[in-house]
Design a protein around this motif. Structure first.
Motif, PDB file in Angstrom:
ATOM      1  N   ALA A 646       0.866  17.623 -41.648  1.00 60.51           N
ATOM      2  CA  ALA A 646      -0.056  16.756 -40.909  1.00 60.51           C
ATOM      3  C   ALA A 646      -1.484  17.043 -41.352  1.00 60.51           C
ATOM      4  CB  ALA A 646       0.089  16.970 -39.412  1.00 60.51           C
ATOM      5  N   LEU A 647      -2.345  16.042 -41.121  1.00 60.14           N
ATOM      6  CA  LEU A 647      -3.769  16.208 -41.373  1.00 60.14           C
ATOM      7  C   LEU A 647      -4.471  16.650 -40.092  1.00 60.14           C
ATOM      8  CD1 LEU A 647      -4.634  13.088 -43.593  1.00 60.14           C
ATOM      9  CD2 LEU A 647      -4.386  15.460 -44.336  1.00 60.14           C
ATOM     10  N   HIS A 648      -5.349  17.626 -40.237  1.00 62.42           N
ATOM     11  CA  HIS A 648      -6.094  18.145 -39.093  1.00 62.42           C
ATOM     12  C   HIS A 648      -7.580  18.017 -39.403  1.00 62.42           C
ATOM     13  CE1 HIS A 648      -2.418  19.976 -37.398  1.00 62.42           C
ATOM     14  NE2 HIS A 648      -2.111  20.173 -38.685  1.00 62.42           N
ATOM     15  N   HIS A 649      -8.269  17.296 -38.535  1.00 60.87           N
ATOM     16  CA  HIS A 649      -9.700  17.076 -38.733  1.00 60.87           C
ATOM     17  C   HIS A 649     -10.453  18.376 -38.506  1.00 60.87           C
ATOM     18  CE1 HIS A 649     -13.678  15.305 -37.137  1.00 60.87           C
ATOM     19  NE2 HIS A 649     -13.730  15.453 -38.466  1.00 60.87           N
ATOM     20  N   VAL A 650     -11.255  18.749 -39.471  1.00 58.47           N
ATOM     21  CA  VAL A 650     -12.134  19.912 -39.324  1.00 58.47           C
ATOM     22  C   VAL A 650     -13.414  19.404 -38.663  1.00 58.47           C
ATOM     23  CG1 VAL A 650     -13.271  21.839 -40.473  1.00 58.47           C
ATOM     24  CG2 VAL A 650     -11.126  20.931 -41.399  1.00 58.47           C
ATOM     25  N   ALA A 651     -13.592  19.758 -37.402  1.00 62.22           N
ATOM     26  CA  ALA A 651     -14.593  19.074 -36.577  1.00 62.22           C
ATOM     27  C   ALA A 651     -16.008  19.573 -36.799  1.00 62.22           C
ATOM     28  CB  ALA A 651     -14.220  19.211 -35.097  1.00 62.22           C
ATOM     29  N   ASP A 652     -16.189  20.749 -37.369  1.00 63.53           N
ATOM     30  CA  ASP A 652     -17.553  21.248 -37.543  1.00 63.53           C
ATOM     31  C   ASP A 652     -17.691  21.940 -38.892  1.00 63.53           C
ATOM     32  OD1 ASP A 652     -17.199  24.340 -37.000  1.00 63.53           O
ATOM     33  OD2 ASP A 652     -16.047  23.268 -35.465  1.00 63.53           O
ATOM     34  N   TYR A 653     -18.929  21.945 -39.351  1.00 63.01           N
ATOM     35  CA  TYR A 653     -19.211  22.487 -40.670  1.00 63.01           C
ATOM     36  C   TYR A 653     -18.938  23.979 -40.767  1.00 63.01           C
ATOM     37  CZ  TYR A 653     -21.657  23.319 -45.053  1.00 63.01           C
ATOM     38  OH  TYR A 653     -21.983  23.704 -46.342  1.00 63.01           O
ATOM     39  N   PRO A 654     -19.362  24.783 -39.713  1.00 62.89           N
ATOM     40  CA  PRO A 654     -19.070  26.216 -39.815  1.00 62.89           C
ATOM     41  C   PRO A 654     -17.582  26.511 -39.940  1.00 62.89           C
ATOM     42  CG  PRO A 654     -20.729  25.828 -38.158  1.00 62.89           C
ATOM     43  CD  PRO A 654     -20.229  24.483 -38.533  1.00 62.89           C
ATOM     44  N   SER A 655     -16.773  25.732 -39.242  1.00 67.56           N
ATOM     45  CA  SER A 655     -15.327  25.949 -39.364  1.00 67.56           C
ATOM     46  C   SER A 655     -14.859  25.658 -40.783  1.00 67.56           C
ATOM     47  CB  SER A 655     -14.580  25.058 -38.371  1.00 67.56           C
ATOM     48  OG  SER A 655     -14.855  25.446 -37.032  1.00 67.56           O
ATOM     49  N   LEU A 656     -15.423  24.603 -41.392  1.00 71.15           N
ATOM     50  CA  LEU A 656     -15.045  24.254 -42.763  1.00 71.15           C
ATOM     51  C   LEU A 656     -15.397  25.395 -43.721  1.00 71.15           C
ATOM     52  CD1 LEU A 656     -13.932  22.106 -44.702  1.00 71.15           C
ATOM     53  CD2 LEU A 656     -16.256  21.177 -44.882  1.00 71.15           C
ATOM     54  N   ALA A 679       0.646  11.788 -41.197  1.00 64.97           N
ATOM     55  CA  ALA A 679       0.661  12.180 -39.789  1.00 64.97           C
ATOM     56  C   ALA A 679      -0.602  12.981 -39.482  1.00 64.97           C
ATOM     57  CB  ALA A 679       1.895  13.007 -39.483  1.00 64.97           C
ATOM     58  N   TYR A 680      -1.060  12.906 -38.261  1.00 65.39           N
ATOM     59  CA  TYR A 680      -2.262  13.623 -37.863  1.00 65.39           C
ATOM     60  C   TYR A 680      -1.925  14.621 -36.753  1.00 65.39           C
ATOM     61  CZ  TYR A 680      -4.994  10.352 -40.621  1.00 65.39           C
ATOM     62  OH  TYR A 680      -5.518   9.638 -41.667  1.00 65.39           O
ATOM     63  N   GLY A 681      -2.546  15.791 -36.838  1.00 67.64           N
ATOM     64  CA  GLY A 681      -2.387  16.822 -35.808  1.00 67.64           C
ATOM     65  C   GLY A 681      -3.704  17.080 -35.096  1.00 67.64           C
ATOM     66  N   ASP A 682      -3.736  18.177 -34.371  1.00 67.95           N
ATOM     67  CA  ASP A 682      -4.937  18.529 -33.606  1.00 67.95           C
ATOM     68  C   ASP A 682      -6.106  18.811 -34.531  1.00 67.95           C
ATOM     69  OD1 ASP A 682      -3.457  18.333 -31.299  1.00 67.95           O
ATOM     70  OD2 ASP A 682      -2.930  20.467 -31.278  1.00 67.95           O
ATOM     71  N   SER A 683      -7.288  18.575 -33.984  1.00 72.44           N
ATOM     72  CA  SER A 683      -8.509  18.878 -34.731  1.00 72.44           C
ATOM     73  C   SER A 683      -8.727  20.389 -34.799  1.00 72.44           C
ATOM     74  CB  SER A 683      -9.721  18.219 -34.074  1.00 72.44           C
ATOM     75  OG  SER A 683      -9.616  16.810 -34.145  1.00 72.44           O
ATOM     76  N   ILE A 684      -9.462  20.783 -35.798  1.00 70.62           N
ATOM     77  CA  ILE A 684      -9.819  22.184 -35.995  1.00 70.62           C
ATOM     78  C   ILE A 684     -11.306  22.347 -35.687  1.00 70.62           C
ATOM     79  CG2 ILE A 684      -9.974  24.058 -37.669  1.00 70.62           C
ATOM     80  CD1 ILE A 684      -7.728  22.689 -39.243  1.00 70.62           C
ATOM     81  N   ALA A 685     -11.627  23.307 -34.793  1.00 67.37           N
ATOM     82  CA  ALA A 685     -13.038  23.530 -34.432  1.00 67.37           C
ATOM     83  C   ALA A 685     -13.227  24.996 -34.076  1.00 67.37           C
ATOM     84  CB  ALA A 685     -13.452  22.627 -33.283  1.00 67.37           C
ATOM     85  N   ASN A 686     -14.484  25.389 -34.147  1.00 71.60           N
ATOM     86  CA  ASN A 686     -14.881  26.730 -33.706  1.00 71.60           C
ATOM     87  C   ASN A 686     -14.089  27.830 -34.422  1.00 71.60           C
ATOM     88  OD1 ASN A 686     -16.719  25.607 -31.797  1.00 71.60           O
ATOM     89  ND2 ASN A 686     -14.974  25.234 -30.418  1.00 71.60           N
ATOM     90  N   VAL A 687     -13.929  27.695 -35.677  1.00 74.50           N
ATOM     91  CA  VAL A 687     -13.267  28.731 -36.453  1.00 74.50           C
ATOM     92  C   VAL A 687     -14.315  29.752 -36.876  1.00 74.50           C
ATOM     93  CG1 VAL A 687     -11.917  29.264 -38.495  1.00 74.50           C
ATOM     94  CG2 VAL A 687     -11.545  27.104 -37.284  1.00 74.50           C
ATOM     95  N   PRO A 688     -14.189  30.984 -36.360  1.00 79.70           N
ATOM     96  CA  PRO A 688     -15.179  31.983 -36.746  1.00 79.70           C
ATOM     97  C   PRO A 688     -14.973  32.430 -38.181  1.00 79.70           C
ATOM     98  CG  PRO A 688     -13.454  33.007 -35.480  1.00 79.70           C
ATOM     99  CD  PRO A 688     -13.153  31.543 -35.487  1.00 79.70           C
ATOM    100  N   PRO A 689     -16.037  32.913 -38.811  1.00 85.09           N
ATOM    101  CA  PRO A 689     -15.844  33.444 -40.155  1.00 85.09           C
ATOM    102  C   PRO A 689     -15.048  34.736 -40.107  1.00 85.09           C
ATOM    103  CG  PRO A 689     -18.108  33.778 -39.440  1.00 85.09           C
ATOM    104  CD  PRO A 689     -17.478  32.937 -38.376  1.00 85.09           C
ATOM    105  N   VAL A 690     -14.129  34.883 -41.007  1.00 88.03           N
ATOM    106  CA  VAL A 690     -13.305  36.073 -41.095  1.00 88.03           C
ATOM    107  C   VAL A 690     -13.694  36.792 -42.381  1.00 88.03           C
ATOM    108  CG1 VAL A 690     -10.973  36.997 -41.239  1.00 88.03           C
ATOM    109  CG2 VAL A 690     -11.430  34.993 -39.821  1.00 88.03           C
TER     110      VAL A 690
END
Length: 814
Positions: A646-656, A679-690
């Motif tokens: 599925a495709l998941h929208h990366v909602a913010d630049y920092p997460s990308l 197919a589309y899945g949940d959006s991706i947001a607020n991914v902290p840098p690891v």
């Protein structure tokens, strides 16, 4: 010479007479012939089919004057063709009669022969013809004499001696051969001149009288006088000539032997003359035939075995004439004197071996293979006529009667018999295909039986494209009556069909269209194939959604077969680099080699090559994406990560950036038309840098991971976690579970490592050297420090697996 000739006082006396009479001739009076009586037929005669009926041999009339002196029986060309038919090829190093040339000389005419104009290099057939014309002798008589004397007609390895005394002229039994008569031309001319001299023509002496016709003479059986004589009434001059030339008659043993040996009192010269003449040219008594007609020319006849057979049709006459010569008009009294047989057609029988033949209009004969063929051609089985051997052998042997025919008197159309029907053969390539593995002889069939056979579909060259002149459909031809509609020329080309022609609608009237139009995949009965690059390849597994055409196995018989291929299929344009997977009937672009191999699995990789036009006729699906790939649709700004199908929208630049490992990842651009294909899945947001050394827990999971060397390592127990945290639980960041696949996974961490203080350690694949102190690793940053710690030398360094590095706590570098 190998035959026995009789040379008494005649030879010397002849020369004396010539000397006294001063006859003006460059040849003088040529002597009688040589020794042709001492032998049966030579082994070089083995190709002759012997069938002369010696029960018909009459010693008093061996040959009629009409036949003997008929110089019109053969043209120069016919003589040459006859010689070539007797010897197909000469042995290396020898010159056969058909290839013989000799120098002839000009001779003035006299009472025996007309003038002969010589030539520097004349072919044997020309010399024979010109001598026959000049001297009024049947050229067939000359040919037979050459054969019975030295077997020159059939000899494949004649020597110079054979030609030197070719006719046996000037070679008496009682003395050696006279060298004045050596040479092929001298022999042929001299013998012909001598044959005419035996008749004592006006202007010559009456010397030759002892076998004079109209009287009875005692003729010997052999040079040995003990063998005796018998009285023979000499009926004509030609027979007298033969006895002057070879003065012996065959005894009963010689006649019983055919061409073979009789007994010690047998002589063979005149017997062999009769045998050869009869076998090669027919009757020695009648100058007619074998094709004759009466003065009114209302009927043509075949003279065969003493019977006249009415010839059935113009086509029959054409066939007989092609091999036996032209039609000759004969007196009605001659025809009336002969019994009449059944009507003869081109269906004849060779009684020597039981073969039934169809005679062709080109002068060839062709064996009927089955009684059914005889019936098909309109003949009842027992309606044949038995032909004399010489007549049968006049026809060259061709291929067996097979499936090909044309109607007599027609326009030359060729038909192919298949399943009881005649299929019109459209052109030469179609004929060549149909004739593979079969007799390619095209038989001429009488028009009536030909018209009675049902007509089938036109036979086109299989795997070509045809279109009726008034139709819009283009059809693929097959070896059967079936034709298959093609949706495009591009698809047909993948099957190897590129030849295209427009034909009359009538040519397709009896063709049968298949239910299915042509498709990339065909099912030939139960075997599945996929077409590509001019061939069909056996296909196992699913068709992956491509259209399927169902055909009979026979319809597929002309298609070129390639090696097998297994689904799922991959295709590539012949002019391009991109590879596509065939999924649910659509072509989906494969990004690269690693993705291609992942889709292919463990099987050998096969990529089908389709033409660019073929590719354009197919439906394309959305490109295939690989796990963790970032895309955006053309003309749109949103970025998506592909994960778990599925495709998941990366909602913010920092997460990308975080998912890119601290930098903006590569982003593929996909056509906007395909946005609804995924197919589309949940959006991706607020991914902290690891970053390196961080401890991570994915939302919804209790597992703690240490991120080191670009991989996540699961910390399996709390004690280890506290150790790694420096004696307390370390800070742990929470990462959305949705992006767990973005991080590679390394070996789990289980237990606290233990190494003695002062141990030096290096991990596989990394350059750093560490020293253990209080269960921590301290990076030795310089060679001087390492030497100092090692007592001014490089200490022993223990090598550990790279994954072990994640188990250690790191202290301050040294």
């Amino acid at each position: 010479m190998t035959s026995i000739g009789y040379r008494t006082r005649a030879f010397r006396r002849t020369l004396a007479i010539v000397a006294v009479a001063a006859v003006v001739s460059t040849l003088a009076l040529w002597p009688a012939k040589s020794t042709a009586d001492a032998r049966p037929a030579s082994v070089t005669d083995s190709e002759i089919r012997f069938a002369a009926d010696l029960s018909q041999f009459r010693p008093g009339q061996i040959i009629s004057d009409a036949v003997f002196f008929d110089s019109t029986t053969m043209t120069e060309g016919q003589i040459q063709s006859f010689l070539e038919s007797r010897v197909a090829s000469c042995r290396a190093g020898y010159t056969c009669l058909k290839d013989k040339y000799d120098t002839s000389r000009s001779i003035a005419g006299d009472a025996m022969c007309g003038a002969y104009v010589g030539g520097a290099s004349e072919r044997a057939s020309r010399i024979i013809f010109k001598v026959a014309q000049a001297c009024g002798i049947n050229p067939q008589v000359i040919l037979v004499t050459l054969q019975k004397e030295k077997s020159l007609v059939t000899n494949r390895e004649p020597t110079a001696d054979h030609y030197k005394i070719a006719m046996g002229q000037g070679c008496p039994d009682t003395a050696g051969c006279d060298s004045r008569y050596y040479g092929f031309f001298n022999q042929v001319y001299g013998a012909a001149w001598q044959f005419k001299r035996y008749a004592n023509p006006p202007g010559t002496s009456q010397y030759f009288t002892w076998y004079a016709p109209g009287k009875t003479w005692n003729v010997r059986f052999h040079p040995n006088t003990a063998c005796g004589t018998s009285p023979v009434y000499i009926a004509n001059q030609a027979t007298a000539n033969l006895y002057y030339y070879t003065p012996y008659q065959p005894n009963a043993a010689a006649l019983r032997a055919g061409y073979g040996l009789g007994d010690s009192c047998s002589a063979y010269g005149n017997r062999n003359f009769y045998n050869y003449f009869t076998d090669w040219f027919g009757s020695t008594l009648t100058p007619y035939g074998p094709l004759v007609t009466g003065p009114t020319r209302d009927r043509a006849y075949l003279l065969n075995a003493g019977v006249k057979f009415p010839i059935g049709s113009p086509t029959d006459l054409e066939a007989f004439g092609a091999a036996l010569g032209g039609l000759r008009t004969v007196p009605a009294s001659f025809l009336d004197s002969m019994p009449t047989g059944a009507t003869v057609t081109r269906y004849v029988h060779d009684p020597r071996n039981g073969t039934l033949y169809l005679l062709e209009v080109d002068g060839t004969k062709h064996r009927f293979a089955t009684p059914e063929q005889v019936s098909l051609f309109g003949y009842t089985f027992d309606s044949y006529v038995n032909l004399e051997a010489r007549l049968v052998d006049s026809f060259a042997t061709g291929g067996e009667v097979g499936p090909f025919s044309r109607a007599a008197g027609g326009v030359g159309e060729v038909f192919y018999l298949e399943n009881g029907a005649l299929r019109y053969v459209y052109d030469t390539p179609a004929y060549a295909y149909a004739a593979r593995g079969k007799s390619n002889y095209i038989a001429t069939m009488d028009a009536l039986p030909h018209s009675r056979i049902p007509r089938g579909a036109t036979f086109f060259t299989p795997n070509t494209l045809v279109k009726g002149s008034s139709s819009g459909d283009v059809l693929l031809t097959t070896p059967t009556s079936s034709v298959v509609r093609i949706p495009s020329f591009a698809l047909a080309a993948e099957f190897g069909a590129t030849s295209y022609k427009v034909v009359a609608d009538s040519m397709l009237a009896k063709s049968v269209r298949t239910t299915d139009s042509l498709a990339p995949v065909i099912l030939c009965d139960t075997q599945q194939f996929v077409a590509a690059n001019g061939a069909i390849r056996p296909l196992t597994g699913s068709t992956t959604g491509l259209a399927v055409a169902r055909l009979a196995a026979a319809d597929c018989g002309a298609l070129t077969k390639g090696p097998p291929v297994e689904a799922p299929l991959f295709v590539q344009a012949t002019t391009g680099q991109d590879v596509y997977a065939v999924i649910e009937g659509r072509l989906r672009h494969v990004h690269g080699y690693s993705q291609l191999m992942s889709l292919n699995g463990a099987r050998p990789l096969v990529v089908l090559r389709w033409g660019a036009d073929m590719m354009r006729t197919q439906s394309f699906g959305a490109p295939l994406l690989f796990e963790g790939e970032f895309i955006k649709f053309d003309g749109r700004g949103e970025v998506y990560r592909y994960s778990s199908d599925a495709l998941h929208h990366v909602a913010d630049y920092p997460s990308l950036v975080a998912l890119g490992g601290g930098k903006l990842p590569a982003i593929a651009v996909v056509a906007a038309d395909y946005s609804q294909s995924y197919a589309y899945g949940d959006s991706i947001a607020n991914v902290p840098p690891v970053t390196e050394g961080m401890f991570v827990r994915f939302a919804g999971s209790g597992e703690i991971h240490r991120f080191l060397d670009g991989r996540l390592h699961h910390v399996t127990d709390y004690t280890t976690l506290v150790y790694l945290g420096g004696g307390s639980e370390p800070p742990i960041i929470i990462v959305p579970a949705l992006v767990s696949s973005a991080y590679p996974v390394g070996a789990p961490i289980s237990g606290v490592p233990s190494q003695a203080d002062g141990t030096f350690i290096q991990f596989a694949g990394r350059p750093e050297v560490y020293v253990v102190s209080k269960n921590e690793l301290h990076h030795v940053q310089s060679l001087n420090t390492l030497l100092s710690l090692g007592g001014n030398r490089i200490p022993p360094i223990r090598q550990l697996p790279l994954d072990d590095r994640a188990s250690w706590r790191f202290g301050a570098p040294l």
